[in-house]
Write a protein that holds these residues in place. Structure first.
Motif, PDB file in Angstrom:
ATOM      1  N   HIS A  40       0.851  -1.202   0.000  1.00  0.00           N
ATOM      2  CA  HIS A  40       0.000   0.000   0.000  1.00  0.00           C
ATOM      3  C   HIS A  40       0.885   1.250   0.000  1.00  0.00           C
ATOM      4  O   HIS A  40       1.569   1.486  -0.978  1.00  0.00           O
ATOM      5  N   SER A  42       3.438   2.356   2.304  1.00  0.00           N
ATOM      6  CA  SER A  42       4.689   2.561   3.076  1.00  0.00           C
ATOM      7  C   SER A  42       5.865   2.983   2.194  1.00  0.00           C
ATOM      8  O   SER A  42       6.622   3.869   2.571  1.00  0.00           O
ATOM      9  N   GLY A  99       7.209  -9.656   3.568  1.00  0.00           N
ATOM     10  CA  GLY A  99       6.978 -11.026   3.118  1.00  0.00           C
ATOM     11  C   GLY A  99       5.750 -11.167   2.237  1.00  0.00           C
ATOM     12  O   GLY A  99       5.738 -11.991   1.311  1.00  0.00           O
ATOM     13  N   SER A 100       4.730 -10.365   2.497  1.00  0.00           N
ATOM     14  CA  SER A 100       3.502 -10.512   1.708  1.00  0.00           C
ATOM     15  C   SER A 100       3.737 -10.198   0.236  1.00  0.00           C
ATOM     16  O   SER A 100       3.227 -10.894  -0.648  1.00  0.00           O
ATOM     17  N   ASP A 103       5.937 -12.991  -1.227  1.00  0.00           N
ATOM     18  CA  ASP A 103       5.148 -14.223  -1.409  1.00  0.00           C
ATOM     19  C   ASP A 103       4.229 -14.106  -2.619  1.00  0.00           C
ATOM     20  O   ASP A 103       4.069 -15.040  -3.410  1.00  0.00           O
ATOM     21  N   THR A 143      11.697  -4.572   2.873  1.00  0.00           N
ATOM     22  CA  THR A 143      11.452  -3.400   3.734  1.00  0.00           C
ATOM     23  C   THR A 143      10.995  -3.809   5.139  1.00  0.00           C
ATOM     24  O   THR A 143      10.687  -2.949   5.958  1.00  0.00           O
ATOM     25  N   LYS A 165      -5.545 -20.525   3.663  1.00  0.00           N
ATOM     26  CA  LYS A 165      -4.265 -19.827   3.495  1.00  0.00           C
ATOM     27  C   LYS A 165      -3.201 -20.896   3.374  1.00  0.00           C
ATOM     28  O   LYS A 165      -2.960 -21.649   4.321  1.00  0.00           O
ATOM     29  N   SER A 187      11.225   2.712   9.263  1.00  0.00           N
ATOM     30  CA  SER A 187       9.845   3.223   9.343  1.00  0.00           C
ATOM     31  C   SER A 187       8.827   2.149   9.747  1.00  0.00           C
ATOM     32  O   SER A 187       7.637   2.431   9.860  1.00  0.00           O
ATOM     33  N   HIS A 203      10.039 -19.528  13.549  1.00  0.00           N
ATOM     34  CA  HIS A 203      10.675 -20.345  12.501  1.00  0.00           C
ATOM     35  C   HIS A 203      11.812 -21.173  13.099  1.00  0.00           C
ATOM     36  O   HIS A 203      11.994 -22.344  12.748  1.00  0.00           O
ATOM     37  N   HIS A 272       2.565 -23.297  12.562  1.00  0.00           N
ATOM     38  CA  HIS A 272       2.331 -22.455  11.374  1.00  0.00           C
ATOM     39  C   HIS A 272       1.062 -22.865  10.634  1.00  0.00           C
ATOM     40  O   HIS A 272       0.284 -22.010  10.200  1.00  0.00           O
TER      41      HIS A 272
HETATM   42  O1  NZQ Z   1       1.425  -2.407   2.440  1.00  0.00           O
HETATM   43  P1  NZQ Z   1       2.414  -1.458   3.008  1.00  0.00           P
HETATM   44  O2  NZQ Z   1       1.934  -0.054   2.999  1.00  0.00           O
HETATM   45  O3  NZQ Z   1       3.800  -1.628   2.421  1.00  0.00           O
HETATM   46  O4  NZQ Z   1       2.532  -1.796   4.615  1.00  0.00           O
HETATM   47  C1  NZQ Z   1       3.097  -2.997   5.131  1.00  0.00           C
HETATM   48  C2  NZQ Z   1       2.038  -3.901   5.772  1.00  0.00           C
HETATM   49  O5  NZQ Z   1       0.940  -3.167   6.194  1.00  0.00           O
HETATM   50  C3  NZQ Z   1       3.951  -2.629   6.314  1.00  0.00           C
HETATM   51  N1  NZQ Z   1       5.353  -2.329   5.969  1.00  0.00           N
HETATM   52  C4  NZQ Z   1       6.223  -3.092   5.272  1.00  0.00           C
HETATM   53  N2  NZQ Z   1       7.429  -2.479   5.220  1.00  0.00           N
HETATM   54  C5  NZQ Z   1       7.297  -1.307   5.869  1.00  0.00           C
HETATM   55  C6  NZQ Z   1       5.985  -1.208   6.353  1.00  0.00           C
HETATM   56  N3  NZQ Z   1       5.533  -0.132   7.050  1.00  0.00           N
HETATM   57  C7  NZQ Z   1       6.411   0.865   7.282  1.00  0.00           C
HETATM   58  N4  NZQ Z   1       7.699   0.829   6.855  1.00  0.00           N
HETATM   59  C8  NZQ Z   1       8.180  -0.237   6.160  1.00  0.00           C
HETATM   60  N5  NZQ Z   1       9.474  -0.261   5.792  1.00  0.00           N
HETATM   61  O6  NZQ Z   1       3.934  -3.751   7.156  1.00  0.00           O
HETATM   62  C9  NZQ Z   1       2.699  -4.440   7.024  1.00  0.00           C
HETATM   63  C10 NZQ Z   1       2.931  -5.927   7.006  1.00  0.00           C
HETATM   64  O7  NZQ Z   1       3.656  -6.307   5.859  1.00  0.00           O
HETATM   65  P2  NZQ Z   1       3.770  -7.846   5.447  1.00  0.00           P
HETATM   66  O8  NZQ Z   1       4.564  -7.938   4.202  1.00  0.00           O
HETATM   67  O9  NZQ Z   1       2.418  -8.465   5.470  1.00  0.00           O
HETATM   68  O10 NZQ Z   1       4.580  -8.467   6.692  1.00  0.00           O
HETATM   69  P3  NZQ Z   1       5.484  -9.738   6.793  1.00  0.00           P
HETATM   70  O11 NZQ Z   1       6.813  -9.505   6.183  1.00  0.00           O
HETATM   71  O12 NZQ Z   1       5.459 -10.129   8.201  1.00  0.00           O
HETATM   72  O13 NZQ Z   1       4.751 -10.852   5.902  1.00  0.00           O
HETATM   73  C11 NZQ Z   1       3.677 -11.609   6.412  1.00  0.00           C
HETATM   74  C12 NZQ Z   1       3.200 -12.637   5.412  1.00  0.00           C
HETATM   75  O14 NZQ Z   1       4.225 -13.609   5.117  1.00  0.00           O
HETATM   76  C13 NZQ Z   1       3.714 -14.937   5.332  1.00  0.00           C
HETATM   77  C14 NZQ Z   1       2.701 -14.710   6.426  1.00  0.00           C
HETATM   78  O15 NZQ Z   1       1.819 -15.780   6.561  1.00  0.00           O
HETATM   79  C15 NZQ Z   1       2.027 -13.428   5.972  1.00  0.00           C
HETATM   80  O16 NZQ Z   1       1.066 -13.684   4.974  1.00  0.00           O
HETATM   81  N6  NZQ Z   1       4.819 -15.857   5.616  1.00  0.00           N
HETATM   82  C16 NZQ Z   1       5.670 -16.164   4.619  1.00  0.00           C
HETATM   83  C17 NZQ Z   1       6.688 -17.078   4.791  1.00  0.00           C
HETATM   84  C18 NZQ Z   1       7.624 -17.439   3.705  1.00  0.00           C
HETATM   85  N7  NZQ Z   1       7.391 -17.023   2.480  1.00  0.00           N
HETATM   86  O17 NZQ Z   1       8.588 -18.155   3.905  1.00  0.00           O
HETATM   87  C19 NZQ Z   1       6.903 -17.782   6.048  1.00  0.00           C
HETATM   88  C20 NZQ Z   1       6.164 -17.197   7.191  1.00  0.00           C
HETATM   89  O18 NZQ Z   1       5.993 -18.196   8.163  1.00  0.00           O
HETATM   90  C21 NZQ Z   1       4.847 -16.598   6.869  1.00  0.00           C
HETATM   91  O19 NZQ Z   1       3.809 -17.562   6.852  1.00  0.00           O
END
Ligand code: NZQ
Ligand code: ZN
Length: 399
Positions: A40, A42, A99-100, A103, A143, A165, A187, A203, A272
């Motif tokens: 979104h 950030s 990660g989102s 992924d 990030t 999921k 940030s 993990h 998990h």
């Molecule tokens: O969307 P934006 O505006 O960028 O905001 C994001 C989001 O709201 C914000 N954010 C990211 N970088 C930022 C920041 N805000 C301020 N400054 C920054 N520099 O943070 C929020 C969460 O981001 P997200 O990517 O969802 O977090 P995360 O990295 O924890 O990822 C979570 C996802 O990864 C999956 C989880 O299930 C979940 O869906 N997983 C992936 C794994 C893998 N591929 O190996 C393993 C894990 O066990 C996990 O299941």
């Protein structure tokens, strides 16, 4: 110790201003058109967006932006972006975010070449990601320190329609390179830093709790990573501009799930899988679910056969194994270790029950069903195999 193949594949550029490597890296790969994928707002607030655009322009590479990837990335976004990749002739996906976004890029990479079939039913659910040979290569600008997705071959996608999921795996979607500038994480809000600490800790814990007792080197690495997370987790939340704590957190989270730390081990992963079902239903932050469920899972699986695994975790909290003590005393020690783990999560601001995040008892049966959504799955976990009834019991205890 299990045999393993470990192909690093992902080139890591770690440190301040490493974004300057992006243009050259894409040129070397002869990339023609990039899908610039992000979440979104950030990256537009913290300057990362401008840095990426400057690098793409410097290397004279055309690109198409695709934004709005949600935390718990949606299957619908995967399908939309895959269509853009086909229509626009994209030959590289650059995931800029946590990660989102990484992924989602992985699922898009494979779904692009699966336009006519039902990608969810035919590929994701039966775990056939690795059978697809066509893919778009991926690079990551990270990030947020949390998942390790920047250096592994898995991606987790939420299907909000079916309330599932699920993880998708393929060696091809392991990023070709990842740029890790700790300053890009300054940030990140404190609650998301906490989520990253808990996710990486989990993990490590899931990999420690393996039936193999002979992968001692991996156990040592995992304990070392958990030790770092305890040392820097809260500090990083309270000191948002401290380079070294962000840097250590970033590298620890990458190492916690890049294949190296768990080499020769199966891992358990029950926590998990249960959590993914909870976030499929309630769209909660992944690590919030882990922080709640993990201690209840530890209580549920504890027995004298696996108490050695608890003592490994206990070494972090000064609760050490003693050959003189009785089985009852060892089990009592394990309970202390579980409460130390719970207290650690609470010290990061995590809740301790599912009710606190809005989970309702009437959804528990459905969440059990969702936990077992993968085709042919009858039990989860490896240190102790859990069936549907066990998962229901754990969820009820965590309520
Ligand atoms: O969307 P934006 O505006 O960028 O905001 C994001 C989001 O709201 C914000 N954010 C990211 N970088 C930022 C920041 N805000 C301020 N400054 C920054 N520099 O943070 C929020 C969460 O981001 P997200 O990517 O969802 O977090 P995360 O990295 O924890 O990822 C979570 C996802 O990864 C999956 C989880 O299930 C979940 O869906 N997983 C992936 C794994 C893998 N591929 O190996 C393993 C894990 O066990 C996990 O299941
Ligand atoms: Zn996780």
């Amino acid at each position: 110790m299990n045999a393993f193949d470990w192909d690093t594949q992902t080139k890591i550029y770690f440190g301040e201003n490493k974004i300057k490597k992006l243009g050259g890296e894409l040129s070397k790969l002869k990339v023609k058109k990039v899908l610039f994928l992000y979440g979104h707002s950030s990256i537009k607030k913290n300057g990362v967006y401008e840095d990426v655009i400057a690098e793409l322009n410097k290397a004279n590479i055309s690109f198409v932006e695709f934004s709005g990837i949600d935390p718990n990335p949606r299957y619908t976004s995967v399908l939309e972006a895959a269509k853009v990749c086909r229509d626009q002739g994209i030959d590289f996906i650059l995931a800029v975010g946590g990660g989102s976004v990484a992924d989602c890029a992985k699922a898009i990479s494979l779904a692009t070449f699966y336009p006519s079939g039902d990608f969810w039913e035919e590929i994701v659910k039966p775990q056939k990601g690795h059978t697809l040979e066509k893919y778009i290569p991926i690079g990551v600008v990270l990030t947020l320190a949390a998942t390790g997705s920047e250096m592994n071959s898995g991606g987790v996608i939420s299907n909000m329609e079916t309330k599932e999921k699920l993880a998708l795996f393929s060696p091809f979607v392991r990023p070709v390179f990842s740029i890790l500038d700790p300053k890009y994480t300054y940030s990140v809000p404190a609650n998301q830093i906490a989520a990253g600490v808990v996710d990486a800790f989990s993990h490590c814990l899931e990999q420690l709790f393996s039936p193999e007792r002979n992968a001692i080197t991996s156990d040592g690495i995992l304990i070392g990573l958990m030790w770092s997370l305890r040392a820097i987790g809260r500090y990083t939340m309270d000191n948002p501009n401290d380079y070294d704590s962000h840097a250590n957190l970033m590298w620890t989270a990458t190492m916690a799930l890049n294949g190296l730390s768990g080499a020769g081990k199966t891992g358990d992963w029950a926590t998990h899988q249960i959590e993914h079902a909870v976030s499929a239903y309630y769209d909660i932050t992944h690590a919030v679910g882990l922080a709640i469920i993990t201690p209840y899972w530890m209580e549920y699986i504890l027995d004298i056969e696996n108490v050695d695994r608890f003592y490994l975790v206990g070494s972090l909290f000064g609760v050490n194994d003693d050959p003189e003590i009785t089985a009852e005393e060892a089990l009592e020690d394990a309970k202390i270790i579980i409460s130390e783990v719970r207290d650690f999560f609470v010290s990061l601001g995590m809740p301790t029950t599912l009710s606190e995040v809005g989970v309702k008892k009437e959804d528990i049966d459905n969440m059990v069903k969702s936990t077992f959504a993968k085709e042919g799955l009858e039990t989860i976990g490896s240190i102790k195999k859990l069936n549907r009834e066990d998962v229901k019991n754990i969820l009820l205890k965590a309520l």
